[in-house]
Motif scaffolding. Structure first.
Motif, PDB file in Angstrom:
ATOM      1  N   LEU A 187     -73.184 -16.447 -53.200  1.00 14.41           N
ATOM      2  CA  LEU A 187     -72.418 -15.461 -53.960  1.00 14.41           C
ATOM      3  C   LEU A 187     -72.218 -15.996 -55.371  1.00 14.41           C
ATOM      4  O   LEU A 187     -71.775 -17.143 -55.551  1.00 14.41           O
ATOM      5  CB  LEU A 187     -71.073 -15.215 -53.276  1.00 14.41           C
ATOM      6  N   VAL A 188     -72.530 -15.165 -56.352  1.00 11.89           N
ATOM      7  CA  VAL A 188     -72.393 -15.580 -57.747  1.00 11.89           C
ATOM      8  C   VAL A 188     -71.924 -14.386 -58.566  1.00 11.89           C
ATOM      9  O   VAL A 188     -72.186 -13.224 -58.205  1.00 11.89           O
ATOM     10  CB  VAL A 188     -73.742 -16.122 -58.279  1.00 11.89           C
ATOM     11  N   GLN A 189     -71.215 -14.653 -59.636  1.00  9.74           N
ATOM     12  CA  GLN A 189     -70.765 -13.575 -60.519  1.00  9.74           C
ATOM     13  C   GLN A 189     -71.909 -13.127 -61.422  1.00  9.74           C
ATOM     14  O   GLN A 189     -72.840 -13.900 -61.709  1.00  9.74           O
ATOM     15  CB  GLN A 189     -69.594 -14.042 -61.372  1.00  9.74           C
ATOM     16  N   ALA A 190     -71.818 -11.902 -61.871  1.00 12.13           N
ATOM     17  CA  ALA A 190     -72.808 -11.380 -62.811  1.00 12.13           C
ATOM     18  C   ALA A 190     -72.896 -12.297 -64.025  1.00 12.13           C
ATOM     19  O   ALA A 190     -71.876 -12.782 -64.533  1.00 12.13           O
ATOM     20  CB  ALA A 190     -72.437  -9.971 -63.236  1.00 12.13           C
ATOM     21  N   GLY A 191     -74.126 -12.556 -64.451  1.00  6.40           N
ATOM     22  CA  GLY A 191     -74.362 -13.473 -65.560  1.00  6.40           C
ATOM     23  C   GLY A 191     -74.617 -14.904 -65.118  1.00  6.40           C
ATOM     24  O   GLY A 191     -75.048 -15.736 -65.931  1.00  6.40           O
ATOM     25  N   GLY A 192     -74.367 -15.180 -63.853  1.00  6.15           N
ATOM     26  CA  GLY A 192     -74.557 -16.532 -63.344  1.00  6.15           C
ATOM     27  C   GLY A 192     -75.990 -16.822 -62.941  1.00  6.15           C
ATOM     28  O   GLY A 192     -76.894 -15.997 -63.159  1.00  6.15           O
ATOM     29  N   SER A 193     -76.185 -17.998 -62.352  1.00  6.36           N
ATOM     30  CA  SER A 193     -77.527 -18.455 -61.986  1.00  6.36           C
ATOM     31  C   SER A 193     -77.548 -19.005 -60.558  1.00  6.36           C
ATOM     32  O   SER A 193     -76.532 -19.493 -60.051  1.00  6.36           O
ATOM     33  CB  SER A 193     -77.984 -19.564 -62.941  1.00  6.36           C
ATOM     34  N   LEU A 194     -78.705 -18.900 -59.962  1.00  3.03           N
ATOM     35  CA  LEU A 194     -78.986 -19.525 -58.677  1.00  3.03           C
ATOM     36  C   LEU A 194     -80.418 -20.019 -58.692  1.00  3.03           C
ATOM     37  O   LEU A 194     -81.264 -19.445 -59.382  1.00  3.03           O
ATOM     38  CB  LEU A 194     -78.814 -18.539 -57.519  1.00  3.03           C
ATOM     39  N   ARG A 195     -80.688 -21.048 -57.899  1.00  2.00           N
ATOM     40  CA  ARG A 195     -82.065 -21.487 -57.707  1.00  2.00           C
ATOM     41  C   ARG A 195     -82.390 -21.446 -56.218  1.00  2.00           C
ATOM     42  O   ARG A 195     -81.757 -22.144 -55.429  1.00  2.00           O
ATOM     43  CB  ARG A 195     -82.307 -22.889 -58.252  1.00  2.00           C
ATOM     44  N   LEU A 196     -83.355 -20.635 -55.882  1.00  2.17           N
ATOM     45  CA  LEU A 196     -83.813 -20.546 -54.502  1.00  2.17           C
ATOM     46  C   LEU A 196     -84.961 -21.524 -54.296  1.00  2.17           C
ATOM     47  O   LEU A 196     -85.769 -21.758 -55.193  1.00  2.17           O
ATOM     48  CB  LEU A 196     -84.283 -19.135 -54.178  1.00  2.17           C
ATOM     49  N   VAL A 217     -91.605 -24.285 -53.313  1.00  4.85           N
ATOM     50  CA  VAL A 217     -91.647 -23.324 -54.414  1.00  4.85           C
ATOM     51  C   VAL A 217     -90.222 -22.921 -54.736  1.00  4.85           C
ATOM     52  O   VAL A 217     -89.395 -22.744 -53.830  1.00  4.85           O
ATOM     53  CB  VAL A 217     -92.502 -22.100 -54.042  1.00  4.85           C
ATOM     54  N   TYR A 218     -89.948 -22.767 -56.015  1.00  3.46           N
ATOM     55  CA  TYR A 218     -88.601 -22.445 -56.470  1.00  3.46           C
ATOM     56  C   TYR A 218     -88.579 -21.091 -57.175  1.00  3.46           C
ATOM     57  O   TYR A 218     -89.574 -20.653 -57.751  1.00  3.46           O
ATOM     58  CB  TYR A 218     -88.097 -23.507 -57.446  1.00  3.46           C
ATOM     59  N   LEU A 219     -87.414 -20.479 -57.148  1.00  5.70           N
ATOM     60  CA  LEU A 219     -87.177 -19.291 -57.946  1.00  5.70           C
ATOM     61  C   LEU A 219     -85.857 -19.506 -58.675  1.00  5.70           C
ATOM     62  O   LEU A 219     -84.787 -19.461 -58.061  1.00  5.70           O
ATOM     63  CB  LEU A 219     -87.111 -18.027 -57.086  1.00  5.70           C
ATOM     64  N   GLN A 220     -85.962 -19.801 -59.962  1.00  2.00           N
ATOM     65  CA  GLN A 220     -84.774 -19.952 -60.801  1.00  2.00           C
ATOM     66  C   GLN A 220     -84.361 -18.579 -61.287  1.00  2.00           C
ATOM     67  O   GLN A 220     -85.152 -17.879 -61.925  1.00  2.00           O
ATOM     68  CB  GLN A 220     -85.066 -20.872 -61.991  1.00  2.00           C
ATOM     69  N   MET A 221     -83.128 -18.204 -60.987  1.00  2.00           N
ATOM     70  CA  MET A 221     -82.638 -16.877 -61.329  1.00  2.00           C
ATOM     71  C   MET A 221     -81.460 -17.014 -62.285  1.00  2.00           C
ATOM     72  O   MET A 221     -80.418 -17.570 -61.913  1.00  2.00           O
ATOM     73  CB  MET A 221     -82.219 -16.115 -60.073  1.00  2.00           C
ATOM     74  N   ASN A 222     -81.633 -16.534 -63.491  1.00  2.00           N
ATOM     75  CA  ASN A 222     -80.591 -16.583 -64.512  1.00  2.00           C
ATOM     76  C   ASN A 222     -80.152 -15.169 -64.872  1.00  2.00           C
ATOM     77  O   ASN A 222     -80.834 -14.190 -64.570  1.00  2.00           O
ATOM     78  CB  ASN A 222     -81.114 -17.292 -65.765  1.00  2.00           C
ATOM     79  N   SER A 223     -79.018 -15.086 -65.533  1.00  2.00           N
ATOM     80  CA  SER A 223     -78.484 -13.793 -65.986  1.00  2.00           C
ATOM     81  C   SER A 223     -78.491 -12.777 -64.851  1.00  2.00           C
ATOM     82  O   SER A 223     -78.949 -11.635 -65.006  1.00  2.00           O
ATOM     83  CB  SER A 223     -79.312 -13.268 -67.169  1.00  2.00           C
ATOM     84  N   LEU A 224     -77.990 -13.180 -63.723  1.00  2.00           N
ATOM     85  CA  LEU A 224     -78.029 -12.323 -62.547  1.00  2.00           C
ATOM     86  C   LEU A 224     -77.187 -11.069 -62.725  1.00  2.00           C
ATOM     87  O   LEU A 224     -76.136 -11.091 -63.398  1.00  2.00           O
ATOM     88  CB  LEU A 224     -77.566 -13.104 -61.317  1.00  2.00           C
TER      89      LEU A 224
END
Length: 127
Positions: free
Chosen positions: A11-20, A79-86
């Motif tokens: 769970l992340v706030q809008a604008g945050g980042s996660l790396r899968l 394999v990674y998926l960097q997700m920014n500006s969610l």
């Protein structure tokens, strides 16, 4: 036995980042094209990003271009998926998928071309 295991959702706030992360056993990503797909409740599974077996080519859905980055670490077979500006609309279960290299027939966005799938990891973006 081939196994793909995704991790890193949450769970992340809008604008945050996660790396899968997508870790593989039973196959090596140097011999496979890998894609990330996502599925929101009530919607079709859709393409997000993909990376070629060599790592030299990447593909992105228009909705994530400029925000998401796919990469791979061959030494870790991950394999990674960097997700920014969610954004809230990124909320979905994210799946990684792999297929072997068979000539030039790979269509990265086509989920039916992938032979192996992980169990998925939930990403929830709050507004």
């Amino acid at each position: 036995q081939v196994q793909l295991v995704e991790s890193g959702g949450g769970l992340v706030q809008a604008g945050g980042s996660l790396r899968l992360s997508c870790a593989a056993s039973g196959l090596t990503f140097t011999s496979c094209h890998v894609g990330w797909f996502r599925q929101a409740p009530g919607k079709e599974r859709e393409f997000v990003a993909a990376i070629s077996a060599s790592g030299s080519t990447t593909h992105y859905a228009d909705s994530v271009k400029g925000r998401f980055t796919i990469s791979k670490d061959n030494a870790k077979n991950t394999v990674y998926l960097q997700m920014n500006s969610l954004k809230p609309e990124d909320t979905a279960v994210y799946y990684c998928a792999a297929r072997g290299v068979y000539g030039n027939s790979w269509q990265p966005q086509n989920r039916y071309q992938y032979n192996y799938w992980g169990q998925g990891t939930q990403v929830t973006v709050s507004s």
